[in-house]
Design a protein around this motif. Structure first.
Motif, PDB file in Angstrom:
ATOM      1  N   SER A   1       7.571   0.620   1.996  1.00  0.00           N
ATOM      2  CA  SER A   1       6.144   0.644   1.742  1.00  0.00           C
ATOM      3  C   SER A   1       5.870   0.999   0.410  1.00  0.00           C
ATOM      4  CB  SER A   1       5.230   1.401   2.612  1.00  0.00           C
ATOM      5  OG  SER A   1       3.803   1.419   2.539  1.00  0.00           O
ATOM      6  N   VAL A   2       4.750   0.495  -0.318  1.00  0.00           N
ATOM      7  CA  VAL A   2       4.057   1.142  -1.475  1.00  0.00           C
ATOM      8  C   VAL A   2       2.800   2.041  -1.036  1.00  0.00           C
ATOM      9  CG1 VAL A   2       3.099   0.585  -3.645  1.00  0.00           C
ATOM     10  CG2 VAL A   2       5.137  -0.772  -2.701  1.00  0.00           C
ATOM     11  N   VAL A   3       2.545   2.924  -1.599  1.00  0.00           N
ATOM     12  CA  VAL A   3       1.580   3.912  -0.868  1.00  0.00           C
ATOM     13  C   VAL A   3       0.231   3.987  -1.456  1.00  0.00           C
ATOM     14  CG1 VAL A   3       0.720   6.291  -0.817  1.00  0.00           C
ATOM     15  CG2 VAL A   3       3.108   5.853  -0.452  1.00  0.00           C
ATOM     16  N   ASN A   4       0.272   3.702  -2.928  1.00  0.00           N
ATOM     17  CA  ASN A   4      -1.121   3.448  -3.553  1.00  0.00           C
ATOM     18  C   ASN A   4      -1.002   1.668  -4.369  1.00  0.00           C
ATOM     19  OD1 ASN A   4       1.023   4.608  -5.152  1.00  0.00           O
ATOM     20  ND2 ASN A   4      -0.811   5.230  -6.715  1.00  0.00           N
ATOM     21  N   ILE A   5      -1.175   0.912  -3.625  1.00  0.00           N
ATOM     22  CA  ILE A   5      -0.898  -0.405  -3.939  1.00  0.00           C
ATOM     23  C   ILE A   5      -2.325  -0.738  -4.928  1.00  0.00           C
ATOM     24  CG2 ILE A   5      -1.007  -3.018  -3.543  1.00  0.00           C
ATOM     25  CD1 ILE A   5       0.412  -2.322  -0.948  1.00  0.00           C
ATOM     26  N   MET A   6      -2.125  -1.281  -6.119  1.00  0.00           N
ATOM     27  CA  MET A   6      -3.136  -1.257  -7.251  1.00  0.00           C
ATOM     28  C   MET A   6      -3.895  -2.842  -6.723  1.00  0.00           C
ATOM     29  SD  MET A   6      -3.321  -1.383 -11.257  1.00  0.00           S
ATOM     30  CE  MET A   6      -2.213  -2.606 -11.485  1.00  0.00           C
ATOM     31  N   GLU A   7      -5.126  -2.899  -6.252  1.00  0.00           N
ATOM     32  CA  GLU A   7      -5.505  -4.092  -5.820  1.00  0.00           C
ATOM     33  C   GLU A   7      -6.614  -4.564  -6.863  1.00  0.00           C
ATOM     34  OE1 GLU A   7      -7.257  -3.619  -2.021  1.00  0.00           O
ATOM     35  OE2 GLU A   7      -5.475  -3.644  -0.940  1.00  0.00           O
ATOM     36  N   ASP A   8      -7.474  -3.751  -7.321  1.00  0.00           N
ATOM     37  CA  ASP A   8      -8.458  -3.819  -8.460  1.00  0.00           C
ATOM     38  C   ASP A   8      -7.975  -2.996  -9.785  1.00  0.00           C
ATOM     39  OD1 ASP A   8     -10.475  -4.400 -10.208  1.00  0.00           O
ATOM     40  OD2 ASP A   8     -11.925  -3.727  -8.670  1.00  0.00           O
ATOM     41  N   ILE A   9      -7.858  -3.835 -10.734  1.00  0.00           N
ATOM     42  CA  ILE A   9      -7.350  -3.228 -12.380  1.00  0.00           C
ATOM     43  C   ILE A   9      -8.240  -2.238 -12.499  1.00  0.00           C
ATOM     44  CG2 ILE A   9      -8.463  -4.834 -13.713  1.00  0.00           C
ATOM     45  CD1 ILE A   9      -5.030  -3.183 -14.310  1.00  0.00           C
ATOM     46  N   ASN A  10      -9.611  -2.126 -12.173  1.00  0.00           N
ATOM     47  CA  ASN A  10     -10.703  -1.529 -12.498  1.00  0.00           C
ATOM     48  C   ASN A  10     -10.738  -0.254 -11.663  1.00  0.00           C
ATOM     49  OD1 ASN A  10     -11.598  -2.943 -14.628  1.00  0.00           O
ATOM     50  ND2 ASN A  10     -12.785  -4.320 -13.383  1.00  0.00           N
ATOM     51  N   LYS A  11     -10.161  -0.151 -10.754  1.00  0.00           N
ATOM     52  CA  LYS A  11      -9.799   1.032  -9.764  1.00  0.00           C
ATOM     53  C   LYS A  11      -8.500   1.392  -9.420  1.00  0.00           C
ATOM     54  CE  LYS A  11     -14.266  -0.081  -7.060  1.00  0.00           C
ATOM     55  NZ  LYS A  11     -14.932  -0.487  -5.837  1.00  0.00           N
ATOM     56  N   ARG A  12      -7.802   1.582 -10.706  1.00  0.00           N
ATOM     57  CA  ARG A  12      -6.386   1.955 -10.495  1.00  0.00           C
ATOM     58  C   ARG A  12      -6.343   3.366  -9.934  1.00  0.00           C
ATOM     59  NH1 ARG A  12      -2.873   3.920 -14.130  1.00  0.00           N
ATOM     60  NH2 ARG A  12      -0.614   3.674 -13.727  1.00  0.00           N
ATOM     61  N   SER A  13      -5.537   3.619  -9.012  1.00  0.00           N
ATOM     62  CA  SER A  13      -5.211   4.903  -8.425  1.00  0.00           C
ATOM     63  C   SER A  13      -3.645   5.304  -8.989  1.00  0.00           C
ATOM     64  CB  SER A  13      -5.443   4.927  -6.847  1.00  0.00           C
ATOM     65  OG  SER A  13      -4.336   3.972  -6.387  1.00  0.00           O
ATOM     66  N   VAL A  14      -3.850   6.595  -9.331  1.00  0.00           N
ATOM     67  CA  VAL A  14      -2.522   7.253  -9.816  1.00  0.00           C
ATOM     68  C   VAL A  14      -2.051   8.280  -8.894  1.00  0.00           C
ATOM     69  CG1 VAL A  14      -1.337   8.509 -11.550  1.00  0.00           C
ATOM     70  CG2 VAL A  14      -3.127   6.583 -12.064  1.00  0.00           C
ATOM     71  N   CYS A  15      -1.042   8.372  -8.232  1.00  0.00           N
ATOM     72  CA  CYS A  15      -0.463   9.133  -7.401  1.00  0.00           C
ATOM     73  C   CYS A  15       0.149  10.395  -8.361  1.00  0.00           C
ATOM     74  CB  CYS A  15       0.836   8.593  -6.564  1.00  0.00           C
ATOM     75  SG  CYS A  15       1.407  10.143  -5.548  1.00  0.00           S
ATOM     76  N   LEU A  16      -0.429  11.581  -8.039  1.00  0.00           N
ATOM     77  CA  LEU A  16       0.109  12.776  -8.847  1.00  0.00           C
ATOM     78  C   LEU A  16       1.334  13.496  -8.377  1.00  0.00           C
ATOM     79  CD1 LEU A  16      -3.531  14.179  -9.782  1.00  0.00           C
ATOM     80  CD2 LEU A  16      -2.140  12.614 -11.105  1.00  0.00           C
ATOM     81  N   THR A  17       1.152  13.696  -7.042  1.00  0.00           N
ATOM     82  CA  THR A  17       2.253  14.283  -6.107  1.00  0.00           C
ATOM     83  C   THR A  17       2.296  13.576  -4.818  1.00  0.00           C
ATOM     84  OG1 THR A  17       0.773  16.115  -4.991  1.00  0.00           O
ATOM     85  CG2 THR A  17       1.696  16.479  -7.091  1.00  0.00           C
ATOM     86  N   PHE A  18       3.751  13.608  -4.499  1.00  0.00           N
ATOM     87  CA  PHE A  18       4.084  12.693  -3.198  1.00  0.00           C
ATOM     88  C   PHE A  18       4.901  13.808  -2.565  1.00  0.00           C
ATOM     89  CE2 PHE A  18       6.123   9.231  -1.100  1.00  0.00           C
ATOM     90  CZ  PHE A  18       5.212   9.139   0.231  1.00  0.00           C
ATOM     91  N   GLU A  19       4.721  14.257  -1.351  1.00  0.00           N
ATOM     92  CA  GLU A  19       5.752  15.035  -0.531  1.00  0.00           C
ATOM     93  C   GLU A  19       5.931  14.504   1.135  1.00  0.00           C
ATOM     94  OE1 GLU A  19       5.704  19.492   1.248  1.00  0.00           O
ATOM     95  OE2 GLU A  19       3.997  19.075   0.206  1.00  0.00           O
ATOM     96  N   LEU A  20       7.268  14.561   1.217  1.00  0.00           N
ATOM     97  CA  LEU A  20       7.422  14.180   2.736  1.00  0.00           C
ATOM     98  C   LEU A  20       7.728  15.267   3.493  1.00  0.00           C
ATOM     99  CD1 LEU A  20      10.199  11.496   1.976  1.00  0.00           C
ATOM    100  CD2 LEU A  20       8.052  11.011   2.159  1.00  0.00           C
ATOM    101  N   SER A  21       7.306  15.480   4.838  1.00  0.00           N
ATOM    102  CA  SER A  21       7.416  16.487   5.690  1.00  0.00           C
ATOM    103  C   SER A  21       8.978  16.126   6.161  1.00  0.00           C
ATOM    104  CB  SER A  21       6.527  16.258   6.855  1.00  0.00           C
ATOM    105  OG  SER A  21       6.940  15.043   7.721  1.00  0.00           O
TER     106      SER A  21
END
Length: 567
Positions: free
Chosen positions: A106-126
């Motif tokens: 899976s891709v966690v933060n899929i970019m659907e809209d170029i104007n609303k591009r989300s950036v993942c700063l940290t990602f932690e698995l339990s």
């Protein structure tokens, strides 16, 4: 600086390099699995998984122009592992390593809209791969997403995929549709609004402590705006706020945990604090409601603190939460009792805390806890505290006069008693003894190599194999270096291979031993009453001193008032 470091001879025993291996180009991150069997690598062409013994490549997932900058690995089942990564574009992904093959799930933060591009700063698995927490930023807004992974379903799909591939002699899984991630619990920085309402015991106390945080930030903004044309507090702070979270395991007798029936190794909650905040919040881990996916979760527990939180750490059993606060305060919360275990003041008032860590691998009781506190100035302090014991602090290392001696890594070494690994900006590495202060061992890289990016070293500790993996780059100034030597190598130090550290090596505790830390309600009450009985003289003395100060104030206040009127 490099010449001075090379000329300086370490005072003490040295641990020479055990072996080395060529690394993929631009290896940015390393991670070991909990069982010590595999080492994962993130680089400029994707990611790889290596077997630790022998050190050979087991699988690769390659893609052009994709650079992995962060990686984490955890065991999901006996022969299946989850990997969480972030690339240089801020995209987080979840992979599975199963049967010597890496699968993109899976891709966690899929970019659907170029104007609303989300950036993942940290990602932690339990641990165990049941949950994933990602800090997401988008258009100056920031929030925390907690995903519940369909682990059991993924395992079945992986087994099916492997069986089908064996039958059809195919190696690809491009047509496989993996089960999607669940709708995440979206946790945003809390704010006070006119329509804010809370249920339960936090109804009265929660808005009060939120107001403390908001008023503090507003006061700082007003002081700043006297000299500059600053924007509104909300606009100035939201874009810079960041989040720190820790997954929490079940802890009997704690109010919030009783609502969730869970396995001992399955996280039941996540604790969160935001930069600039005085409070620590706990959210129970539960699936988002299908009919209300946008409903923001409400915190179930709030831990208020007198000063702003600067750093935090959670013990391995997650019973104890340590907070480094402003004004050189260290606060330890006990989740079992739901109260503060201790608040300790250190002598680091002139430098803010940068990092706090638990020294010991396991805490069977709250009688004695040891913490390591690193300041921004480079000072390192140890804090010893516990239930019914006198808390004490000790300056372990003073503020370095040369910036090259600033510590960039201070990592506890679980298999060495009261030891932690130190890497300095100048590339110097050694093992530090918390109790005796003196470093018992220095780690020496080969003459042909230097520690790569010592300001941010690429390393991983393998607890099971008692091994340190760290990236080293070829030293271009070394004349005897051969062209055959790789530009970047994985330097390997085996701690158990030398007699220097054998006496410090300890075996990790079993799950049964760790469960002893969770005592019964009757024992908890008895310990609390015993502590109160032992401290009765101290409390009576404090009350007497307080009344004396009040009486002195009552006598001197009218005199000052009359003197002021006479003037």
């Amino acid at each position: 600086m490099e010449a001075a470091f090379k000329a300086e001879k370490p005072r003490g025993e040295t641990l020479e390099l055990s072996s080395a291996k060529k690394l993929p180009q631009n290896t940015n991150c390393l991670a070991c699995s909990e069982d010590g069997r595999y080492l994962s690598l993130g680089h400029s062409q994707g990611l790889s998984v290596w077997c630790v013994s022998p050190l050979i490549s087991a699988a690769d997932w390659l893609e052009d122009r994709l650079e992995i900058t962060s990686i984490q690995m955890t065991r999901m089942a006996e022969a299946a592992y989850l990997l969480g990564t972030i690339d240089d574009m801020g995209v987080a992904r979840v992979f599975a390593f199963h049967c010597d093959k890496i699968h993109l799930l899976s891709v966690v933060n899929i970019m659907e809209d170029i104007n609303k591009r989300s950036v993942c700063l940290t990602f932690e698995l339990s641990q165990g791969g049941h949950y994933g927490a990602a800090t997401i930023s988008c258009n100056s807004a920031i929030w925390l997403e907690v995903h519940h992974f369909p682990s059991e379903t993924w395992l079945k799909e992986l087994q099916t995929t492997v069986s089908q591939a064996q039958e059809s002699n195919s190696s690809g899984d491009k047509d496989v549709k993996w089960s999607p991630l669940s709708v995440p619990n979206k946790i945003q920085p809390p704010e006070i609004s006119a329509g804010m309402s809370l249920k339960g015991p936090l109804k009265d106390i929660f808005p009060h402590y939120l107001a403390v945080d908001v008023d503090t930030r507003r006061h700082e903004w007003e002081k700043h705006s006297c000299n500059t044309n600053a924007e509104k507090p909300k606009q100035a702070n939201e874009s810079t706020r960041c989040c720190t979270q820790h997954f929490l395991l079940p802890c009997p007798l704690f109010p919030g945990d009783s609502k969730v029936k869970s396995l001992p190794d399955l996280p039941v909650a996540v604790c969160v604090w935001w930069s600039g905040s005085h409070y620590l919040l706990q959210y129970l881990l539960q699936k988002a409601q299908k009919n209300k996916p946008d409903v923001e979760p409400t915190p179930d527990v709030l831990w208020p603190n007198a000063k702003e939180i600067l750093c935090s750490a959670v013990s391995r059993c997650t019973r104890y939460i340590a907070l480094g606060l402003n004004n050189a305060l260290v606060c330890v919360w006990d989740r079992q009792s739901g109260s503060q275990l201790s608040v300790v003041s250190t002598s680091a008032a002139h430098s803010a805390f940068f990092r706090i860590q638990f020294v010991d691998y396991c805490h069977v009781s709250a009688d004695e806890l040891r913490l390591l506190v690193v300041c921004k100035s480079g000072e390192i302090h140890t804090v010893t505290t516990g239930r019914g014991t006198q808390s004490c602090t000790m300056l372990l290392t003073e503020r370095p006069k040369d910036s090259g001696y600033l510590p960039t890594i201070t990592a506890p070494v679980p298999f060495l008693q009261s030891m932690f690994l130190v890497v300095q900006r100048n590339g110097k590495m050694f093992i530090q003894d918390v109790i005796n202060k003196a470093p018992p061992c220095f780690l020496i890289p080969p003459k042909t190599h230097l520690i790569a990016t010592p300001c941010n070293p690429v390393y991983a500790l393998n607890t099971k194999q008692q091994t340190l993996f760290i990236r080293g780059n070829q030293d271009s100034s070394y004349r005897e270096s051969s062209k055959k030597v790789s530009q970047s190598q994985l330097l390997i130090f085996h701690f158990g291979a030398t007699d220097i550290l054998k006496r410090y090596i300890v075996s990790p505790p079993s799950p049964q031993q760790e469960s002893l830390s969770f005592v019964t309600l009757e024992e908890t009450c008895n310990r609390y009453l015993q502590q109160r009985a032992l401290s009765v003289d101290e409390r009576n003395k404090a009350i007497t001193q307080t009344w004396k100060r009040l009486q002195d104030t009552a006598v001197t206040a009218p005199q000052r008032h009359s003197g002021a009127e006479a003037n």
